[in-house]
Write an enzyme that holds these catalytic residues in place. Structure first.
Site, PDB file in Angstrom:
ATOM      1  N   GLU A 223      16.051  -5.996 -20.576  1.00  0.00           N
ATOM      2  CA  GLU A 223      15.641  -6.998 -19.612  1.00  0.00           C
ATOM      3  C   GLU A 223      17.058  -7.420 -18.708  1.00  0.00           C
ATOM      4  O   GLU A 223      18.024  -7.527 -19.454  1.00  0.00           O
ATOM      5  CB  GLU A 223      15.460  -8.409 -20.507  1.00  0.00           C
ATOM      6  CG  GLU A 223      15.352  -9.689 -19.770  1.00  0.00           C
ATOM      7  CD  GLU A 223      15.376 -10.802 -20.465  1.00  0.00           C
ATOM      8  OE1 GLU A 223      15.878 -11.844 -19.972  1.00  0.00           O
ATOM      9  OE2 GLU A 223      14.820 -10.902 -21.515  1.00  0.00           O
ATOM     10  N   CYS A 260      18.690 -16.228 -17.721  1.00  0.00           N
ATOM     11  CA  CYS A 260      17.805 -15.314 -17.040  1.00  0.00           C
ATOM     12  C   CYS A 260      16.726 -15.892 -16.221  1.00  0.00           C
ATOM     13  O   CYS A 260      16.340 -15.108 -15.121  1.00  0.00           O
ATOM     14  CB  CYS A 260      17.463 -14.346 -18.223  1.00  0.00           C
ATOM     15  SG  CYS A 260      16.070 -14.910 -19.238  1.00  0.00           S
TER      16      CYS A 260
END
Length: 479
Positions: A223, A260
């Site tokens: 990620e 994020c």
């Protein structure tokens, strides 16, 4: 093996722990035990985390609860059993060609390397979602601790190993290593079968290439970066521009914008006072220390570079401290003239607001969007945004309507992913039940005697799993 260990020792210990042979019920009990151990030590761990990360005790306490809930959630997932994708096709000589007896299910890969994140020292760290899903899948884990919270990582690993042992699981099912060189060595180790990584695009790309260049390449689930675009329609801005501006500033500055899923780019129609409302909200938004000095330096360099441009306006929060929140405002022409400069992710409390004048201006701008973990549409009630959803949905892993994307709930239907640069593989999620799939591989048994079959594939279905039999879904039987 308390504390960090050399990579060879950590991986060998994990591989020798016998963890892949554990049953689902044993792993479920272990996950529940890990959750309880985390909660019992919450006060101690929060104090360590607050000292190392600058995050508030309130935020960290909530994250401990989230992490414990994640662990219990995965216990429920594996007890239900559907994640195994068990399927039984009994022999049928009447088909062309004749079909043999075939039985298929998912099995654990083996040792998994987990690289932890800086911004979630519990939920994406030693006992975070990657570790929890790997343990649930039946894979022992070697955790690469993040340098931003080493003391917390060591203590959490110590508590985890104690909890595993108390639950009857070999403690080497979780081991810990530290250091950049150890991380590279870990990815290269021949006994490591998969890697889960949460971090920067640069660091993830480097490790991804290491994983791919091995003599036996392994999957690398990274990620990485995400701009998380938001599109505000004219109808929504007309209805309540001030409320939308307040909401944006709140989510961008929450925990210093170190999420994020922070909205990094917002398209808003010009002439509705949105930019002015954002500047007004920003005037009372205080600075908050970032996780590390390096992150603070990178943030200030980014803001300074944007401030030097004549075609952009940069507003900042009050005072003169580092890491004051910042909002960059541009018109659609400035964005289209140099989209890459405004599409680069900035870790910290910064977002870019782009004002458009009509749908015709917006369409070419949306064509420049890279893939992101999320995209968001803020529209008026009953407004038809089908066209906008059709443009944004291929560019994100989760499409949010009339909210903000910063909360990532753990559940069966969650998907936390997206194409590059959001992740290294858009097929997989790092949150939710389907995140187990990263650490599982299918095996089919043909004409196998029942004595060699896993119990999940026996004719009588003694474990009462939901599974597919001769092409039909069969719900779990009651025990």
């Amino acid at each position: 093996m308390a504390g960090p260990a050399p990579v060879e020792a950590a991986v060998t210990a994990a591989a020798s722990s016998g963890f892949t042979a554990t049953t689902r019920s044993e792993r479920a009990a272990a996950l529940v035990a890990l959750a309880a151990a985390l909660e019992r030590a919450s006060a101690e761990l929060v104090a360590i985390a607050a000292a190392e990360t600058h995050l508030t005790p309130g935020r960290l306490s909530g994250e401990v609860t989230r992490t414990a809930n994640q662990l219990r959630f995965f216990a429920e997932v594996i007890e239900e059993g559907g994640y195994l994708e068990a399927a039984v096709d009994r022999a049928d000589p009447s088909t062309v060609p004749p079909r043999p007896d075939l039985r298929r299910m998912l099995r654990p890969l083996g040792v998994v390397a987990v690289f932890t994140a800086s911004n979630f020292p519990f939920a994406f760290s030693v006992l975070g979602n990657d570790t929890a899903s790997a343990i649930a899948a039946g894979c022992p884990v070697v955790v690469k601790a993040h340098p931003g919270h080493p003391l917390l990582s060591r203590r959490t690993a110590e508590l985890a190993r104690e909890a595993l042992a108390a639950a009857g699981i070999h403690p080497d099912a979780i081991t810990l290593v530290e250091g950049m060189e150890a991380g590279v060595e870990l990815v290269r180790h021949p006994l490591v079968t998969a890697v889960a990584f949460t971090g920067s695009e640069r660091g993830g790309r480097a490790l991804f290439e290491v994983a791919a260049s091995r003599q036996q390449p392994i999957p690398f689930y990274g990620e990485l970066g995400s701009i998380n675009p938001v599109v505000i329609t004219a109808a929504a801005a007309s209805a309540d521009a001030a409320s939308l501006a307040a909401g944006l500033v709140e989510v961008v500055t929450r925990d210093a914008g170190q999420f994020c899923t922070k909205p990094g780019l917002v398209f808003v129609p010009a002439g509705h006072g949105f930019a002015a409302a954002v500047a007004s909200e920003l005037a009372s938004a205080p600075a908050h220390p970032l996780l590390t000095d390096g992150m603070t330096s990178a943030f200030e360099q980014r803001v300074s570079a944007l401030s030097r441009r004549d075609d952009l306006a940069v507003s900042r929060g009050p005072g003169d401290a580092d890491a004051r929140p910042a909002v960059v405002t541009a018109d659609i022409a400035a964005f289209l003239a140099d989209p890459d400069a405004l599409l680069a992710e900035c870790f910290g409390p910064l977002t870019v607001v782009v004002e458009y004048t009509a749908g015709d201006d917006l369409l070419p701008a949306l064509g420049h969007l890279p893939a992101s973990l999320t995209a968001t549409i803020r529209s008026a009630p009953d407004e038809d945004v089908t066209w906008l959803a059709a443009i944004l949905s291929p560019r994100c892993g989760r499409l949010v309507f009339d909210g903000w994307p910063t909360g990532v709930a753990t559940g069966w239907a969650q998907h936390h992913g997206g194409a590059w640069p959001a992740t290294t593989g858009s097929l997989h999620s790092s949150v939710g039940a389907s995140s187990l799939r990263r650490f599982l591989t299918p095996v089919a048994y043909q004409n196998a005697p029942e004595s060699v079959l896993p119990a999940e594939l026996h004719d009588a279905n003694p474990l009462h799993l939901p599974r597919r039999e001769n092409g039909r879904l069969v719900p779990a039987a009651r025990g």
